[in-house]
Enzyme design. Structure first.
Site, mmCIF file in Angstrom:
data_model
loop_
_atom_site.group_PDB
_atom_site.id
_atom_site.type_symbol
_atom_site.label_atom_id
_atom_site.label_comp_id
_atom_site.label_asym_id
_atom_site.label_seq_id
_atom_site.Cartn_x
_atom_site.Cartn_y
_atom_site.Cartn_z
ATOM 1 N N SER A 113 0.958 -1.200 -0.079
ATOM 2 C CA SER A 113 0.162 -0.048 0.027
ATOM 3 C C SER A 113 0.842 1.269 -0.046
ATOM 4 O O SER A 113 1.545 1.650 -1.053
ATOM 5 C CB SER A 113 -0.876 0.106 1.264
ATOM 6 O OG SER A 113 -1.805 0.972 1.445
ATOM 7 N N HIS A 114 0.613 2.007 0.985
ATOM 8 C CA HIS A 114 1.329 3.315 1.112
ATOM 9 C C HIS A 114 2.971 3.399 1.461
ATOM 10 O O HIS A 114 3.522 4.276 1.504
ATOM 11 C CB HIS A 114 0.782 4.499 2.221
ATOM 12 C CG HIS A 114 0.580 3.936 3.659
ATOM 13 N ND1 HIS A 114 -0.002 2.739 4.000
ATOM 14 C CD2 HIS A 114 1.496 4.121 4.665
ATOM 15 C CE1 HIS A 114 0.354 2.481 5.402
ATOM 16 N NE2 HIS A 114 1.203 3.338 5.704
ATOM 17 N N ASP A 277 -2.492 6.519 -3.234
ATOM 18 C CA ASP A 277 -1.436 5.738 -2.822
ATOM 19 C C ASP A 277 -1.069 4.622 -3.710
ATOM 20 O O ASP A 277 -1.597 4.661 -4.620
ATOM 21 C CB ASP A 277 -1.627 5.408 -1.133
ATOM 22 C CG ASP A 277 -2.798 4.294 -1.378
ATOM 23 O OD1 ASP A 277 -3.537 4.095 -2.030
ATOM 24 O OD2 ASP A 277 -2.638 3.403 -0.398
ATOM 25 N N ASP A 279 -1.635 1.376 -3.816
ATOM 26 C CA ASP A 279 -2.600 0.343 -4.182
ATOM 27 C C ASP A 279 -3.800 1.103 -4.767
ATOM 28 O O ASP A 279 -4.764 0.208 -4.995
ATOM 29 C CB ASP A 279 -2.658 -0.817 -3.441
ATOM 30 C CG ASP A 279 -3.202 -0.333 -1.975
ATOM 31 O OD1 ASP A 279 -2.803 1.016 -1.458
ATOM 32 O OD2 ASP A 279 -3.949 -1.063 -1.223
ATOM 33 N N ASP A 281 -6.032 2.760 -3.028
ATOM 34 C CA ASP A 281 -7.256 2.904 -2.117
ATOM 35 C C ASP A 281 -7.286 4.105 -1.097
ATOM 36 O O ASP A 281 -8.417 4.319 -0.528
ATOM 37 C CB ASP A 281 -7.434 1.652 -1.095
ATOM 38 C CG ASP A 281 -6.215 1.374 -0.409
ATOM 39 O OD1 ASP A 281 -5.187 2.027 -0.323
ATOM 40 O OD2 ASP A 281 -6.256 0.225 0.370
ATOM 41 N N ARG A 282 -6.262 4.979 -1.168
ATOM 42 C CA ARG A 282 -6.507 6.108 -0.497
ATOM 43 C C ARG A 282 -6.477 7.515 -1.498
ATOM 44 O O ARG A 282 -6.006 7.208 -2.611
ATOM 45 C CB ARG A 282 -4.928 6.433 0.318
ATOM 46 C CG ARG A 282 -4.800 5.460 1.433
ATOM 47 C CD ARG A 282 -3.612 5.925 2.215
ATOM 48 N NE ARG A 282 -3.306 4.806 3.201
ATOM 49 C CZ ARG A 282 -2.508 5.168 4.254
ATOM 50 N NH1 ARG A 282 -2.106 6.252 4.565
ATOM 51 N NH2 ARG A 282 -2.490 4.097 5.201
ATOM 52 N N LYS A 376 -11.588 0.710 0.815
ATOM 53 C CA LYS A 376 -11.460 2.006 0.611
ATOM 54 C C LYS A 376 -11.047 2.185 -0.831
ATOM 55 O O LYS A 376 -10.757 1.635 -1.516
ATOM 56 C CB LYS A 376 -10.708 2.876 1.696
ATOM 57 C CG LYS A 376 -9.307 2.442 1.700
ATOM 58 C CD LYS A 376 -8.517 3.106 2.945
ATOM 59 C CE LYS A 376 -7.043 2.640 3.022
ATOM 60 N NZ LYS A 376 -6.700 1.584 3.645
HETATM 61 C C1 VG1 Z 1 -2.605 2.686 8.327
HETATM 62 C C2 VG1 Z 1 -3.752 3.590 8.747
HETATM 63 C C3 VG1 Z 1 -5.117 3.091 8.777
HETATM 64 C C4 VG1 Z 1 -5.096 2.081 7.295
HETATM 65 C C5 VG1 Z 1 -3.984 1.088 7.136
HETATM 66 C C6 VG1 Z 1 -3.888 0.585 5.674
HETATM 67 O O1 VG1 Z 1 -2.571 1.557 9.349
HETATM 68 O O2 VG1 Z 1 -3.565 4.435 9.925
HETATM 69 O O3 VG1 Z 1 -5.999 3.861 8.849
HETATM 70 O O4 VG1 Z 1 -6.504 1.393 7.346
HETATM 71 O O5 VG1 Z 1 -2.774 1.763 7.353
HETATM 72 O O6 VG1 Z 1 -4.002 1.423 4.788
HETATM 73 P P1 VG1 Z 1 -1.422 1.785 10.598
HETATM 74 O O7 VG1 Z 1 -1.712 0.433 11.504
HETATM 75 O O8 VG1 Z 1 -0.180 1.971 10.229
HETATM 76 O O9 VG1 Z 1 -1.859 3.223 11.417
HETATM 77 V V1 VG1 Z 1 -3.313 0.938 3.158
HETATM 78 O O10 VG1 Z 1 -3.660 2.179 2.034
HETATM 79 O O11 VG1 Z 1 -1.629 1.305 3.818
HETATM 80 O O12 VG1 Z 1 -3.722 -0.383 2.888
HETATM 81 CO CO CO Z 2 -3.476 1.490 0.158
#
Ligand code: VG1
Ligand code: CO
Length: 543
Positions: A113-114, A277, A279, A281-282, A376
């Protein structure tokens, strides 16, 4: 072509976090690492036999290698069919949609993801269930337990399959369908939103900059925004997915998407800016000269969603993750619909969406979505904003100021302390947890603690309980502090401190959030001793 069984031994640490299993790419590249996790996943869901899976990833380094292994293992485990995005590409929301429209049994999404990508950065695997959403904790826990006792995995030994062209193939008796990654998703978007109105908006000279951050949304944004909605070529920037995201950090916030932020705050800024982001979803939303916090974005979308055809009948309810600001709750109250507060991570929205209790969901980390999929969805949020802008004919700044005038402004910021000593961060949270009962009534500057707890969530649909989801400290003046440790990092611990304060006075709506929140920031330090515990003078990232 033959299925073979290899002996293996459990590998430690294969525990999915907030969103899938994330590790350094080189860890995923060690012998049997992917194989062990995938076999454990198949075993934990009652086997792959006769099942259909959707498979795709965000194109980061090691994407296609992992997909080839997964396909060979799905075949050896008796899966009937796999549906794969061409080139191994699928955004997370598009994968969720495909699982749903094809009635698949589940899906495997390759992404961290991010988190940054590349051989020296991060890789990840997420398992999604038949509703299209991230596996709930009961499933991820079963997968993790299986990784600890695994002794063998099954794989077909054969050449790599061609994923570069659309069409049907077979692999060891399993059928593989390579699909266009964008087609079904774009069709869903055109059903939800008034594409004619958005087309007219662009035709009237409305300008936009969409930063795909060298990640998966590029092809989706090129097709939908430019080809279908008529935004001029060049509207989408950094639109070609690259294995290391152009060396950047594909996290759409003002810090990592500073290129877009500079453009939007500059002299010739476009009317509207957005980013997504790794993948897809953000989302990040920016107007000319004004940044929209994700928490505000959720609230504005909730208040205006009925302007889009897909939500014309109104919303059943709004759900937000616990650290997300309470701006959306104020909208729900006015609309007379329920507001839900869930733990961090999209998997906790699944039951509310499946059960029809919530229509819109959001997280402060720039995730917004609805019941159209079970993830998302970055581009969806951008299109809903465009639909609202087209109908209201106002600027982003005007819409935001209108919103604050109606509901008040929830000033909000998140402070991240990244890669800190895990033991010290955990000790700080534990210590705070032990003092929660003594906090109510104590004063920090002008703020008084009203209540403090360790957030525990009972799912209203299946009754499952998720405890220890973060420390909540509610203060006077509509202020709140939340602290929790990240579950997506791959190095040390990341402490997240979420800060919020309500402002009702319209003459004070244009303050710098850090300044508006200074009392809350001071209170957080006084209550928790963040500097001492992290050894840092200031957060690494403020969003
Ligand atoms: C983070 C964010 C959370 C989100 C998750 C996955 O998690 O705070 O809101 O759902 O990333 O997003 P954490 O545990 O690091 O706070 V993604 O777009 O990275 O799948
Ligand atoms: Co993501």
């Amino acid at each position: 072509m033959q299925a073979v069984t290899h002996e293996t031994r459990p590998i430690g640490g294969q525990k999915p976090g907030t969103s899938g299993l994330r590790k350094k790419t080189k860890v995923f590249m060690t012998p049997h690492y992917v194989e062990n996790f995938i076999q454990s996943t198949f075993d934990a869901i009652g086997g792959a036999s006769g099942k259909t899976f959707v498979i795709g990833g965000d194109g980061r380094y090691f994407n296609e290698e992992a997909i080839q292994v997964i396909l060979r293992m799905a075949a050896a485990n008796g899966a009937e069919r796999c549906i794969v995005g061409m080139g191994g590409l699928l955004s997370t929301p598009a994968a969720s949609n495909l699982i749903r429209v094809r009635g698949a049994d589940g899906g495997l999404i390759l992404s961290a993801s991010h988190n940054p990508g590349g051989i020296d950065e991060d890789f990840g695997i997420k398992y999604n269930t038949a509703n299209g959403g991230p596996a709930p904790e009961s499933v991820t826990q079963a997968i993790f337990e299986r990784t600890q006792s695994l002794t063998e995995y099954h794989i077909v030994e054969t050449q790599d399959l061609d994923l570069g062209t659309i069409g049907h193939r077979t692999l060891g008796g399993m059928s593989v369908e390579v699909v266009h990654p964008v087609a079904d998703y774009a069709a869903l978007m055109s059903f939800l939103f008034d594409f004619d109105a958005i087309r007219q908006l662009f035709a009237s000279g409305f300008t936009m900059s969409f930063d795909a951050m060298h990640a998966i949304t590029g092809p989706y944004a090129h097709e939908i925004l430019e080809a279908q909605l008529g935004a001029p070529a060049g509207t989408v920037v950094n639109g070609t997915p690259s294995p290391d995201f152009g060396g950047g950090h594909p996290d759409p916030n003002p810090v990592w998407a500073h290129e877009l932020m500079n453009r939007m705050m500059g002299q010739d800024a476009p009317d509207f800016g957005a980013a997504s982001d790794g993948d897809g979803d953000r989302n990040m939303i920016v107007g000319r000269g004004i940044y929209v916090t994700p928490s505000d974005s959720l609230a504005v979308l909730a208040a205006n969603a009925h302007l889009a055809p897909g939500y014309a009948d109104g919303l059943m309810g709004v759900a937000r993750s616990m650290p997300t600001s309470r701006a959306a709750d104020r909208v729900a109250e006015k609309l007379g619909i329920p507001a839900f507060e869930t733990p961090t991570g999209w998997k906790f929205f699944g039951n509310l969406l499946d059960d029809g209790q919530a229509t819109l969901c959001g997280e402060e980390s720039a995730g917004t979505g609805s019941d159209h999929v079970r993830e998302k969805d970055g581009l969806w949020a951008v299109l809903l904003w465009l639909n609202i802008l087209a109908v209201r004919g106002q600027s982003v700044a005007d819409i935001l100021h209108d919103h604050w005038a109606t509901y008040g402004r929830n000033y909000y910021s998140r402070h991240d302390y990244e890669g800190v000593n895990a033991g010290a961060a955990e000790a700080m949270i534990d210590d705070l947890r032990g003092r929660l009962d003594s906090l109510p009534g104590t004063e920090f500057g002008p703020l008084r603690v009203i209540e403090a707890d360790d957030f525990s969530y009972t799912d209203p649909v299946d009754g499952s309980v998720a405890a220890h989801q973060g420390i909540r400290i509610v203060l006077s003046q509509g202020a709140r502090i939340v602290m929790r440790l990240s579950g997506t990092g791959t190095v040390g611990a990341t402490l997240r401190v979420y800060l919020e304060k309500v402002e009702e006075d319209p003459t004070k709506f244009d303050r710098d959030p850090q300044e508006a929140l200074s009392d809350v920031i001071d209170a957080a330090e006084a209550i928790a001793g963040i500097r001492a515990a992290t050894g840092r003078d200031a957060p690494d990232v403020r969003t």
